[in-house]
Design a protein around this motif. Sequence first.
Motif, PDB file in Angstrom:
ATOM      1  N   CYS A  94      31.760   1.350 103.825  1.00 26.58           N
ATOM      2  CA  CYS A  94      31.140   1.973 102.659  1.00 26.58           C
ATOM      3  C   CYS A  94      30.515   0.955 101.717  1.00 26.58           C
ATOM      4  N   ILE A  95      30.018  -0.140 102.271  1.00 31.21           N
ATOM      5  CA  ILE A  95      29.317  -1.146 101.476  1.00 31.21           C
ATOM      6  C   ILE A  95      27.946  -1.376 102.101  1.00 31.21           C
ATOM      7  N   TYR A  96      26.931  -1.152 101.318  1.00 32.57           N
ATOM      8  CA  TYR A  96      25.543  -1.238 101.785  1.00 32.57           C
ATOM      9  C   TYR A  96      25.163  -2.673 102.125  1.00 32.57           C
ATOM     10  N   THR A 115      29.582   0.719 112.181  1.00 32.52           N
ATOM     11  CA  THR A 115      29.809   2.157 112.327  1.00 32.52           C
ATOM     12  C   THR A 115      29.969   2.764 110.939  1.00 32.52           C
ATOM     13  N   LEU A 116      29.910   4.075 110.874  1.00 35.95           N
ATOM     14  CA  LEU A 116      30.129   4.894 109.674  1.00 35.95           C
ATOM     15  C   LEU A 116      28.957   4.848 108.691  1.00 35.95           C
ATOM     16  N   TYR A 117      28.513   3.676 108.245  1.00 36.23           N
ATOM     17  CA  TYR A 117      27.321   3.565 107.382  1.00 36.23           C
ATOM     18  C   TYR A 117      27.390   4.509 106.181  1.00 36.23           C
ATOM     19  N   GLN A 118      28.519   4.505 105.500  1.00 32.25           N
ATOM     20  CA  GLN A 118      28.723   5.461 104.413  1.00 32.25           C
ATOM     21  C   GLN A 118      28.164   4.925 103.095  1.00 32.25           C
ATOM     22  N   SER A 119      26.848   4.937 103.008  1.00 25.50           N
ATOM     23  CA  SER A 119      26.144   4.587 101.773  1.00 25.50           C
ATOM     24  C   SER A 119      24.847   5.373 101.715  1.00 25.50           C
ATOM     25  N   ASP A 222      36.639  -2.334 101.318  1.00 17.12           N
ATOM     26  CA  ASP A 222      35.713  -1.670 102.230  1.00 17.12           C
ATOM     27  C   ASP A 222      34.796  -0.673 101.524  1.00 17.12           C
ATOM     28  N   ILE A 223      34.988  -0.476 100.230  1.00 15.43           N
ATOM     29  CA  ILE A 223      34.217   0.534  99.511  1.00 15.43           C
ATOM     30  C   ILE A 223      33.637  -0.050  98.232  1.00 15.43           C
ATOM     31  N   ASN A 224      32.361   0.202  98.028  1.00 15.27           N
ATOM     32  CA  ASN A 224      31.717  -0.037  96.740  1.00 15.27           C
ATOM     33  C   ASN A 224      31.252   1.329  96.253  1.00 15.27           C
ATOM     34  N   ILE A 225      31.865   1.841  95.196  1.00 14.17           N
ATOM     35  CA  ILE A 225      31.551   3.206  94.778  1.00 14.17           C
ATOM     36  C   ILE A 225      30.085   3.358  94.391  1.00 14.17           C
ATOM     37  N   HIS A 226      29.444   2.272  93.984  1.00 14.11           N
ATOM     38  CA  HIS A 226      28.032   2.348  93.610  1.00 14.11           C
ATOM     39  C   HIS A 226      27.130   2.425  94.843  1.00 14.11           C
TER      40      HIS A 226
END
Length: 250
Positions: A94-96, A115-119, A222-226
Motif C-alpha cells: 500500500c505504498i505508491y 502484488t496488490l498495488y493498493q494505491s 507497508d501502508i502510507n495512508i496518503h
Amino acid sequence: MNDDSNFSSSKRKYLSSKLAANFQLGNHLFELVSIVGIARVLHRTPVFFIENAEYMKDLEETNETFPGVIDQFLIFNGRVPWNIEETVFHPRCCIYEDPRVLLHITDDHIHLSGTLYQSYKYFDGMRTEILGWLRKPKRQYFGLPVSDKTTHITCVHTRRGDFLAAGFQASDSHFIREAVKYIEKKASHSTFGWWLGYVSKYNKVYYMDMRVHYVGALSFGDINIHDYYPPNWTPLKFSTDNRTIVVGDN
C-alpha cells in the motif's frame, strides 16, 4: 484469448505482473486497474497470464463485475514465458512507487514482481473511465429491501471475521450505528469496502482512520495512508470516550 505464438511475434511492448490471485475481488481490482494505469505511463499493453485455476477465477470474478477492466488486457492462457525476467517494483502492498522509474527499460516485455498495488495513485485521474467499466449484475438478490420514493435503503459493508482473528481493529455495532447516523455511506478497511466507496455515486466517502484503529498494519511500514486513501475522503475516529465520532484530521 491469445496464444504464445501471437505474443512472441508481436512488435508491441508489454507489461504484466505477479498477482495475488488467491485473494478476493477488492484485491483483484486494485491489481488489475493499477496495472492498466502503470502500463499507460509506460506506453505498454497490459497482459494477463492465466497461470493456473486461481488466475482463471480471478479473471472470471473481475469480468463479472468490471468487464471493462478485463477489456484493457491481452489475455494469454499459460505461464509467463521463461525468458522474461522479473523486474522488482512495488515491494509493499500500500505504498505508491512512481512507475516512471521503469521508463528506461527497453525490453519488449516487463514482468513486475509486485502484488496488490493498493494505491489510488496508480490510476489517479481515471475514475470517470473506471466507472464506465462497471456492469449491472445479472444475478437477482431476492428478499432484500429496495429503496422507493419515500425510503432510501443504505447498505453497510464491514469486515470482521479475519480482522478479529488477526488482532486488527474491526468496526463494531456501536460504531456502525453511530457512523450511519452521520453519513450516508461508510466503507470499512477492506479492499472491497474501498471500492464501494470509490464507485459510490457522489464519491463522498468516510473511513475509519488507520492511524487510530489500524496501528498494527502501519507499524510494519507497508501502508502510507496518503497513498491508499484519496485526498477527498474523510477519516472518522472515536474520541477518548470511545463513543463520540470525530470527523476529519482534527
